[in-house]
Design an enzyme around this catalytic site. Structure first.
Site, short mmCIF file in Angstrom:
data_model
loop_
_atom_site.label_atom_id
_atom_site.label_comp_id
_atom_site.label_asym_id
_atom_site.label_seq_id
_atom_site.Cartn_x
_atom_site.Cartn_y
_atom_site.Cartn_z
N ARG A 166 0.86 -1.18 0.00
CA ARG A 166 0.00 0.00 0.00
C ARG A 166 0.89 1.23 0.00
O ARG A 166 1.97 1.22 0.60
CB ARG A 166 -0.88 0.06 1.25
CG ARG A 166 -1.74 -1.14 1.54
CD ARG A 166 -2.47 -0.89 2.84
NE ARG A 166 -3.33 -1.99 3.25
CZ ARG A 166 -3.27 -2.56 4.46
NH1 ARG A 166 -2.38 -2.15 5.35
NH2 ARG A 166 -4.09 -3.52 4.77
N CYS A 167 0.43 2.30 -0.61
CA CYS A 167 1.19 3.54 -0.52
C CYS A 167 1.21 4.07 0.91
O CYS A 167 2.09 4.85 1.28
CB CYS A 167 0.62 4.60 -1.47
SG CYS A 167 -1.14 4.90 -1.22
#
Length: 560
Positions: free
Chosen positions: A305-306
């Site tokens: 995930r960012c």
């Protein structure tokens, strides 16, 4: 055994599967489209690499231009639909997603390997986004502004931009695209969508649901393409004046290129990029709660995930206790088949597995490793230790871990998929690449600090600015951290991951250009302001020049 033919994902332009021999007109008089797809690539289940989910026809730049021209043609009629009616279409889309939630979530799990519970949560995020923006169709407010002139009225209006090109990653193959598609359509724009190739089947399902909801032909156009064709197609579409806004979620490196390209055409893209997200743990923190958050933030979705936790920055007085509990929790976590109840499943795609392997080469002598029974790929049988490989000898010969090998408590068949061991790297330093660079995989660093100012400095040092967290029982520490950290999102006693549909999502620095997704703030990305001055005085009135202001005696003073 029943053989199921993989679905075919092709460009979808103007509501139809793209006729690859067609010619589509553009403002200059005709855009020639390549007669065949550049190539066909498989989209495979990363948990079962022998399962081909879809055969994806990747198109070239001329097809991307053709899709933009089709969107441009459809833009005027879609913008003319009253905004409350467009909101009703968005509401229908949300209803259809809810009615098809289980099937869509299963597709997400199958195509990108996201655990079933997370996939269902991702689908719920689309529903929440639609629920929010459905009402915004009745709240695309402008203002009535007082004029300095008599017999003149001033107004402001939100207007659609025109055509938005949306380019998305595959780690959130349906939720993140909805952050762009839903508000763009609600505001009266049309869209060209380039999804990740390895998530193309999810994208096709989304487009089918949008069409079923009443989104007209040409308003959403799907163009599966690789990075090179996307860049060339976007450049041609911008040059032709067929794209008015770009929305991009992906790496910082690609975001810089898109920003530079849009800048040459005097456009500001909406960029949501990478992150190296810090979690600060203070001396008075609830360590069990902090560990729980670190496990989910660092290793949920396999760290892809960012907003994944990059570095836990822990006060030196509680460092040992935190690391001990963190390592025990990660070692005990269930990993494996994403259709089961697991912390995480496989990496998204072979390219991300290769990237994670490269990040393992950044381990150094001073790093202390924990979290699993081996380092690297999870296998069904033991693998030999490889001390010294790729510069990691100093980490106690991989921290005493074999290079590749089985994991205790693994669920499923590891040899069928792209499964990787989780890794905690204690003792990371500010000059380590592991401290400064996004790793995008199941790896979390741990660093120490002495006072809060140092913790804030360490949190900001990598230059990203997406998400951040602090665990503390002290309100003053929480507020000082909020003010000092440069992240666009701050969580107190919560994870670095997780966003609600009505809050602004986005970052600064290497994480983005200050644009925000989600909530009313996204409307600023998908609309332009227009002012109207209506003079009914019957004569020319010039602002600033003809403004009649009563004279004032500024020398007046009260007596006494």
């Amino acid at each position: 055994m029943t053989l199921v033919r993989p679905r075919r994902v092709s460009a979808r332009i103007d509501g139809r599967t793209h006729g690859l021999c067609a010619t589509v007109g553009d403002p200059a008089g005709g855009a020639e489209v390549e007669p065949a797809p550049v190539r066909v690539v498989p989209s495979t289940d990363p948990a079962r690499l022998d399962d081909v989910v879809a055969e994806v026809e990747l198109v070239g730049p001329e097809t991307i231009l053709a899709a933009a021209v089709a969107a441009q043609t459809a833009a005027r009629s879609w913008a003319a639909v009253p905004a409350p009616v467009r909101g009703s279409v968005i509401g229908s889309f949300g209803r259809l997603v809810a009615d098809n939630a289980d099937a869509l979530a299963r597709l997400v799990t199958r195509e990108v390997g996201k655990p079933a519970a997370e996939a269902r949560g991702e689908v719920q995020e689309i529903i929440d986004t639609c629920e929010f923006f459905r009402g915004e169709g009745r709240r695309l407010y402008g203002q009535t502004v007082p004029s300095e002139m008599p017999d003149r009225q001033l107004f402001t209006f939100r207007e659609p931009l025109g055509v938005m090109m949306v380019i998305t990653a595959g780690n959130f193959p349906v939720a993140v695209p909805s952050w762009y598609l839903v508000p763009a359509l609600l505001a009266g724009n049309t869209v060209v969508w380039k999804p990740a190739e390895y998530a193309a089947a999810c994208a096709q399902a989304m487009v089918e649901l949008l069409a079923a909801a009443g989104v007209p032909a040409g308003a959403v156009n799907l163009v599966p393409a690789d990075g090179r064709a996307t860049a060339a197609g976007l450049e041609r579409a911008l040059a032709a004046g067929a794209v008015d806004k770009v929305g991009f979620t992906g790496s910082t490196e690609v975001g810089r290129s898109i920003g530079a390209l849009c800048g040459r055409h005097l456009q500001t893209p909406c960029l949501e990029l990478g992150g190296k997200n810090p979690m600060v743990v203070t001396p008075d923190a609830d360590l069990d709660a902090a560990v729980s958050a670190a496990v989910f933030a660092g290793f949920g979705t396999a760290g892809q995930r960012c907003t994944s936790l990059g570095t836990a920055i822990v006060h030196e007085s509680v460092h040992d206790a935190f690391v001990h509990r963190f390592a025990a929790a990660v070692s005990a976590a269930v990993i494996g088949d994403p259709t089961g109840d697991v912390l995480y499943g496989p990496l998204l795609d072979a390219r991300f597995a290769a990237g994670f392997e490269r990040h393992l080469t950044l381990l150094r002598d001073h790093h202390r490793l924990s979290g699993s029974t081996a380092l690297g790929r999870i296998t069904g049988t033991g693998g030999p230790a490889e001390p010294g490989a790729a510069g990691t000898k100093g980490a106690a010969g991989f921290g005493g871990l074999p290079r590749n090998g089985p994991r205790r408590g693994f669920v499923g068949d590891p040899d069928r998929g792209l499964y990787y061991h989780p890794l905690i790297v204690d003792g990371v330093r500010p000059d380590d690449e592991l401290f400064r660079e996004e790793t995008f995989g199941p790896i979390v660093g741990v660093a120490t600090y002495r006072d809060l100012d140092e913790a804030i400095e360490l949190a900001n040092l990598p230059g990203y600015g997406l998400s951040s967290s602090i665990y503390t029982a002290d309100a003053a520490s929480a507020l000082r951290f909020r003010r000092g950290v440069r992240a666009g999102m701050v969580s107190v006693n919560g994870s670095t991951t997780g966003a609600e549909a009505h809050l602004p999502f986005g970052g600064n620095g290497r994480s983005g250009n200050g644009s925000r997704q989600s909530g009313i703030w996204m409307l600023d990305q998908v609309t332009r302001w227009q002012s109207l001055s209506w003079d009914y005085s019957g004569r020319l009135q010039r602002a600033q020049l003809d403004t009649a202001v009563p004279a004032a005696d500024l020398s007046f003073r009260l007596s006494g």
